[in-house]
Design a protein around this motif. Structure first.
Motif, mmCIF file in Angstrom:
data_model
loop_
_atom_site.group_PDB
_atom_site.id
_atom_site.type_symbol
_atom_site.label_atom_id
_atom_site.label_comp_id
_atom_site.label_asym_id
_atom_site.label_seq_id
_atom_site.Cartn_x
_atom_site.Cartn_y
_atom_site.Cartn_z
ATOM 1 N N ARG A 305 0.841 -1.207 0.000
ATOM 2 C CA ARG A 305 0.000 0.000 0.000
ATOM 3 C C ARG A 305 0.871 1.250 0.000
ATOM 4 N NH1 ARG A 305 -2.761 -2.405 5.217
ATOM 5 N NH2 ARG A 305 -0.884 -3.651 5.031
ATOM 6 N N PRO A 306 0.464 2.345 -0.666
ATOM 7 C CA PRO A 306 -0.811 2.525 -1.367
ATOM 8 C C PRO A 306 -0.905 1.826 -2.707
ATOM 9 C CG PRO A 306 0.545 4.472 -1.618
ATOM 10 C CD PRO A 306 1.278 3.583 -0.674
ATOM 11 N N GLY A 307 0.198 1.231 -3.205
ATOM 12 C CA GLY A 307 0.156 0.519 -4.466
ATOM 13 C C GLY A 307 1.533 0.000 -4.829
ATOM 14 N N PRO A 308 1.601 -0.873 -5.826
ATOM 15 C CA PRO A 308 2.890 -1.446 -6.228
ATOM 16 C C PRO A 308 3.732 -0.453 -7.016
ATOM 17 C CG PRO A 308 1.158 -2.230 -7.671
ATOM 18 C CD PRO A 308 0.476 -1.416 -6.603
ATOM 19 N N ASP A 309 4.970 -0.823 -7.252
ATOM 20 C CA ASP A 309 5.872 -0.030 -8.087
ATOM 21 C C ASP A 309 5.301 0.034 -9.512
ATOM 22 O OD1 ASP A 309 7.907 1.092 -9.534
ATOM 23 O OD2 ASP A 309 9.488 -0.232 -8.779
ATOM 24 N N PRO A 310 5.050 1.230 -10.051
ATOM 25 C CA PRO A 310 4.482 1.324 -11.405
ATOM 26 C C PRO A 310 5.332 0.618 -12.461
ATOM 27 C CG PRO A 310 4.420 3.465 -10.314
ATOM 28 C CD PRO A 310 5.229 2.557 -9.443
ATOM 29 N N LYS A 311 6.634 0.487 -12.205
ATOM 30 C CA LYS A 311 7.525 -0.163 -13.172
ATOM 31 C C LYS A 311 7.536 -1.689 -12.990
ATOM 32 C CE LYS A 311 10.612 3.853 -13.115
ATOM 33 N NZ LYS A 311 11.982 4.349 -12.799
ATOM 34 N N ARG A 312 7.067 -2.174 -11.825
ATOM 35 C CA ARG A 312 7.090 -3.620 -11.537
ATOM 36 C C ARG A 312 5.792 -4.013 -10.834
ATOM 37 N NH1 ARG A 312 11.648 -4.418 -7.586
ATOM 38 N NH2 ARG A 312 10.944 -2.371 -6.832
ATOM 39 N N LYS A 313 4.668 -3.770 -11.476
ATOM 40 C CA LYS A 313 3.374 -3.941 -10.814
ATOM 41 C C LYS A 313 3.157 -5.370 -10.333
ATOM 42 C CE LYS A 313 0.853 -0.137 -12.955
ATOM 43 N NZ LYS A 313 -0.336 0.253 -13.751
ATOM 44 N N ASP A 314 3.348 -6.343 -11.208
ATOM 45 C CA ASP A 314 3.089 -7.726 -10.816
ATOM 46 C C ASP A 314 4.088 -8.205 -9.765
ATOM 47 O OD1 ASP A 314 1.017 -7.789 -12.614
ATOM 48 O OD2 ASP A 314 2.209 -8.633 -14.241
ATOM 49 N N GLU A 315 5.324 -7.781 -9.902
ATOM 50 C CA GLU A 315 6.384 -8.243 -9.007
ATOM 51 C C GLU A 315 6.254 -7.669 -7.602
ATOM 52 O OE1 GLU A 315 11.270 -7.907 -8.693
ATOM 53 O OE2 GLU A 315 10.249 -7.454 -10.587
ATOM 54 N N THR A 316 5.704 -6.438 -7.482
ATOM 55 C CA THR A 316 5.680 -5.755 -6.181
ATOM 56 C C THR A 316 4.281 -5.576 -5.609
ATOM 57 O OG1 THR A 316 5.660 -3.598 -7.287
ATOM 58 C CG2 THR A 316 7.813 -4.509 -6.677
ATOM 59 N N ALA A 317 3.274 -6.245 -6.173
ATOM 60 C CA ALA A 317 1.915 -6.132 -5.627
ATOM 61 C C ALA A 317 1.830 -6.778 -4.255
ATOM 62 C CB ALA A 317 0.905 -6.757 -6.587
ATOM 63 N N TRP A 318 2.508 -7.927 -4.083
ATOM 64 C CA TRP A 318 2.573 -8.639 -2.800
ATOM 65 C C TRP A 318 4.035 -8.948 -2.518
ATOM 66 C CZ3 TRP A 318 -1.836 -9.862 0.096
ATOM 67 C CH2 TRP A 318 -3.051 -9.637 -0.545
ATOM 68 N N LEU A 319 4.501 -8.663 -1.289
ATOM 69 C CA LEU A 319 5.896 -8.901 -0.938
ATOM 70 C C LEU A 319 6.004 -9.536 0.443
ATOM 71 C CD1 LEU A 319 7.612 -5.561 -2.074
ATOM 72 C CD2 LEU A 319 7.675 -7.762 -3.269
ATOM 73 N N LYS A 320 7.060 -10.324 0.629
ATOM 74 C CA LYS A 320 7.358 -10.856 1.960
ATOM 75 C C LYS A 320 7.878 -9.730 2.856
ATOM 76 C CE LYS A 320 10.198 -13.859 0.295
ATOM 77 N NZ LYS A 320 11.227 -14.929 0.220
ATOM 78 N N LYS A 321 7.791 -9.953 4.162
ATOM 79 C CA LYS A 321 8.213 -8.931 5.120
ATOM 80 C C LYS A 321 9.677 -8.554 4.915
ATOM 81 C CE LYS A 321 8.115 -7.861 10.052
ATOM 82 N NZ LYS A 321 7.755 -8.367 11.410
ATOM 83 N N GLU A 322 10.535 -9.553 4.680
ATOM 84 C CA GLU A 322 11.961 -9.276 4.493
ATOM 85 C C GLU A 322 12.190 -8.440 3.231
ATOM 86 O OE1 GLU A 322 10.640 -12.315 4.687
ATOM 87 O OE2 GLU A 322 11.107 -12.860 6.770
ATOM 88 N N LYS A 323 11.413 -8.725 2.183
ATOM 89 C CA LYS A 323 11.547 -7.987 0.936
ATOM 90 C C LYS A 323 11.063 -6.552 1.095
ATOM 91 C CE LYS A 323 12.541 -7.689 -3.454
ATOM 92 N NZ LYS A 323 13.945 -7.692 -3.916
ATOM 93 N N ILE A 324 10.012 -6.353 1.894
ATOM 94 C CA ILE A 324 9.517 -4.996 2.150
ATOM 95 C C ILE A 324 10.593 -4.166 2.838
ATOM 96 C CG2 ILE A 324 7.848 -3.628 3.472
ATOM 97 C CD1 ILE A 324 5.817 -5.868 3.023
ATOM 98 N N GLU A 325 11.253 -4.757 3.847
ATOM 99 C CA GLU A 325 12.309 -4.046 4.558
ATOM 100 C C GLU A 325 13.480 -3.733 3.621
ATOM 101 O OE1 GLU A 325 12.129 -2.867 7.694
ATOM 102 O OE2 GLU A 325 10.052 -3.578 7.582
ATOM 103 N N GLU A 326 13.756 -4.638 2.713
ATOM 104 C CA GLU A 326 14.834 -4.416 1.748
ATOM 105 C C GLU A 326 14.479 -3.298 0.778
ATOM 106 O OE1 GLU A 326 16.790 -6.805 -2.027
ATOM 107 O OE2 GLU A 326 16.064 -7.985 -0.301
ATOM 108 N N GLU A 327 13.239 -3.335 0.257
ATOM 109 C CA GLU A 327 12.789 -2.298 -0.680
ATOM 110 C C GLU A 327 12.735 -0.928 -0.003
ATOM 111 O OE1 GLU A 327 12.000 -2.260 -3.853
ATOM 112 O OE2 GLU A 327 12.011 -4.377 -4.403
ATOM 113 N N LYS A 328 12.373 -0.914 1.269
ATOM 114 C CA LYS A 328 12.253 0.342 2.012
ATOM 115 C C LYS A 328 13.556 1.131 2.009
ATOM 116 C CE LYS A 328 12.784 0.185 6.387
ATOM 117 N NZ LYS A 328 12.632 -0.126 7.831
ATOM 118 N N MET A 329 14.666 0.430 2.061
ATOM 119 C CA MET A 329 15.962 1.096 2.166
ATOM 120 C C MET A 329 16.532 1.523 0.820
ATOM 121 S SD MET A 329 16.154 1.139 5.353
ATOM 122 C CE MET A 329 17.760 1.920 5.447
ATOM 123 N N MET A 330 15.868 1.177 -0.265
ATOM 124 C CA MET A 330 16.348 1.556 -1.592
ATOM 125 C C MET A 330 16.164 3.063 -1.813
ATOM 126 S SD MET A 330 17.504 -1.269 -2.782
ATOM 127 C CE MET A 330 17.674 -0.982 -4.537
#
Length: 539
Positions: A305-330
């Protein structure tokens, strides 16, 4: 209650009552008495149509504002009925002749093209000195626009304001297409009426004005003001003006308004974005799921939420907790650069919050806080996207989370606050907690990862655990010597302007907290007492 556009319902008697006082801003005269008979209804000849005649009975139709009523007239004999029809026919021909003469007069210097259509862009800018519809309280004014008795537009109401300003979101702009000949045949042109919105009871008329066809045809976009006058039978407040702009709509205007209405319509079609609607949405929306197949089988994924990465919609619509923390720091995708200073730049990224309290009363049904972060620095106010129904929200790189503040003075504080969003126009956003950041503590060209505890205020005893906020901050300076010299100059007063009350309250609570220490009350006295007593216990 809203004004109704449905003019087709209601009894014939109630409909005929509208002919007693035909609404006009030009006024009217008392009904005359003819040989002992007093007319009950008075209407324009163009509203009267003979449908059929049978011997000494005539069936007529009255048409007004899209509604109609049928009445039968019985005469003494067939000759009288025939004479009446002949008189009506003759008078209608005379009326057509007079209308043509009037039309020629209106069109002096104007030559209409055959079947000419006008597409006009209206901008209802603002009002000034709008009268009070209710005693002791500013009105909640809105504007309705009518042509030939039919409503063609209505703005939203502006709460408690005698100097309202309408914006695009409040219905200031609208496009109207009309046949040019039909416009010039109108007696009054467009009628703009200002009303006071009331949640209970009727909406009082505060005044109106009309714009004649010739003015509309020749108007070229300049701003004009019109004084409010009373409609027939309404109160004359003898005050109030409305400012307008009108011009021919261009193709890009039409395209813009179409896209705007489509976007607004799509929001209306979706689940309501109000507290009741959010509760329904929370119940209906699944925020987590367990993968049933694939390499992540058995692992929990969370809805982004509020939505996936517009460049990777299918890949980032649902993520594991570890992946969310990783993406957060990008690194953040988009930065908002604001501010009037030139001493340096402060790069701030809102990464996430943890352990926020639930501020929603419907939590038993699964509804939780809808969090956003507001930032106030010097003359700037910005806010992040809203993360719906989450007590540990994460703002990912493609969301609105990254801001660049241009520094005016080294002593300025950066204020952050977390709010629970409330879409109800009558309610304020709920403050969850806030913190102030002293920028002078940081060295330039170093990236800081900072965690702060949240409190409702720094000026009173602190409450329990309200959660934490994590940010990433970096400071860049243009010239350290100039920065040092600026400390010898007293900082100027700064002002943050907003166009609505809810944003004003957000800014005030972000800077000052939830306790107004300037307001005199026993609660304020007790807060000061608690503060002084805490000093005694320390020393």
């Amino acid at each position: 209650p809203e004004d109704s556009d449905d003019e087709s319902t209601g009894s014939i008697d109630s409909f005929m009552e509208s002919f007693k006082e035909y609404p006009s801003i030009t006024g009217g005269t008392e009904l005359e008495v003819f040989e002992g008979w007093q007319p009950r209804y008075k209407l324009y000849l163009r509203m009267f149509h003979v449908v059929e005649r049978k011997r000494r009975t005539i069936r007529a139709k009255f048409v007004y504002k899209g509604r109609s009523a049928h009445r039968e007239f019985v005469f003494e004999d067939e000759a009288s009925a025939s004479d009446f029809c002949n008189i009506i026919e003759k008078q209608k021909k005379l009326l057509e002749s007079r209308l043509q003469s009037r039309m020629d007069f209106k069109l002096v210097g104007i030559k209409l093209k055959k079947d000419e259509k006008l597409t006009l862009l209206f901008d209802i800018c603002s009002g000034s000195n709008i009268p009070q519809g209710d005693i002791g309280k500013d009105s909640d004014p809105y504007v309705t626009v009518r042509f030939d008795g039919k409503k063609i537009h209505k703005t939203d109401f502006i709460p408690t304001s005698d100097n309202p300003i309408w914006t695009l979101q409040k219905g200031s702009l609208f496009i109207w297409e009309v046949d040019a000949e039909e416009l010039f045949q109108s007696d009054e042109g467009l009628i703009f009426e200002v009303k006071d919105y009331d949640a209970f009871g009727s909406n009082e008329s505060l005044g109106a004005f009309n714009i004649n066809p010739r003015t509309l045809y020749k108007w070229n976009g300049e701003r004009r003001e019109f004084a409010l006058k009373p409609l027939l039978g309404e109160i004359d407040y003898k005050q109030g003006k409305i400012a307008l702009r009108v011009r021919r709509a261009m193709e890009h205007d039409i395209n813009f308004m179409e896209k705007f209405h489509e976007k607004r319509k799509s929001k209306l079609i979706s689940l309501p974005d109000i507290k009741v609607g959010n509760t329904i949405k929370s119940i209906m929306t699944v925020h987590s799921k367990k993968e049933k197949e694939g390499p992540d089988k058995g692992k929990t994924k969370y809805l982004i939420r509020p939505g996936p990465d517009p460049k990777r919609k299918d890949e980032t619509a649902w993520l594991k907790k570890e992946k969310i923390e990783e993406e957060k720091m990008m690194p953040s995708y988009n930065w908002t650069d604001i501010g009037s200073g030139s001493l340096g730049k402060i790069f701030v990224e809102i990464l996430g919050c943890d352990g926020l309290p639930n501020m929603d009363t419907s939590s038993t049904l699964g509804d939780t806080s809808d969090s956003f972060v507001s930032l106030v620095y010097e003359d700037c106010f910005v806010r992040t996207d809203t993360i719906m129904d989450c007590l540990s929200p994460r703002w990912l790189p493609w969301t609105q989370r990254a801001f660049i503040f241009n520094m005016m003075h080294t002593s300025s504080q950066l204020f952050l606050a977390v709010f629970d969003r409330d879409e109800n126009t009558l309610n304020s956003h709920d403050l969850i907690g806030r913190v102030s950041v002293d920028i002078s503590n940081f060295q330039p060209n170093i990236t800081y990862l900072l965690n702060y505890k949240l409190y409702t205020t720094a000026k009173a005893p602190r409450e329990g655990d309200l959660g934490t906020i994590k940010i990433r901050l970096r400071l860049e300076l243009e010239d350290e010597r100039t920065l040092l010299l600026s400390n010898f100059v007293w900082p100027e007063n700064v002002y943050v302007n907003v166009d609505n009350k809810k944003d004003f309250e957000v800014i005030k609570k972000t800077v000052e907290g939830d306790v107004d220490m300037k307001k005199f009350s026993m609660m304020t006295v007790l807060k000061y007492y608690d503060e002084l007593w805490s000093y005694l216990t320390v020393f």
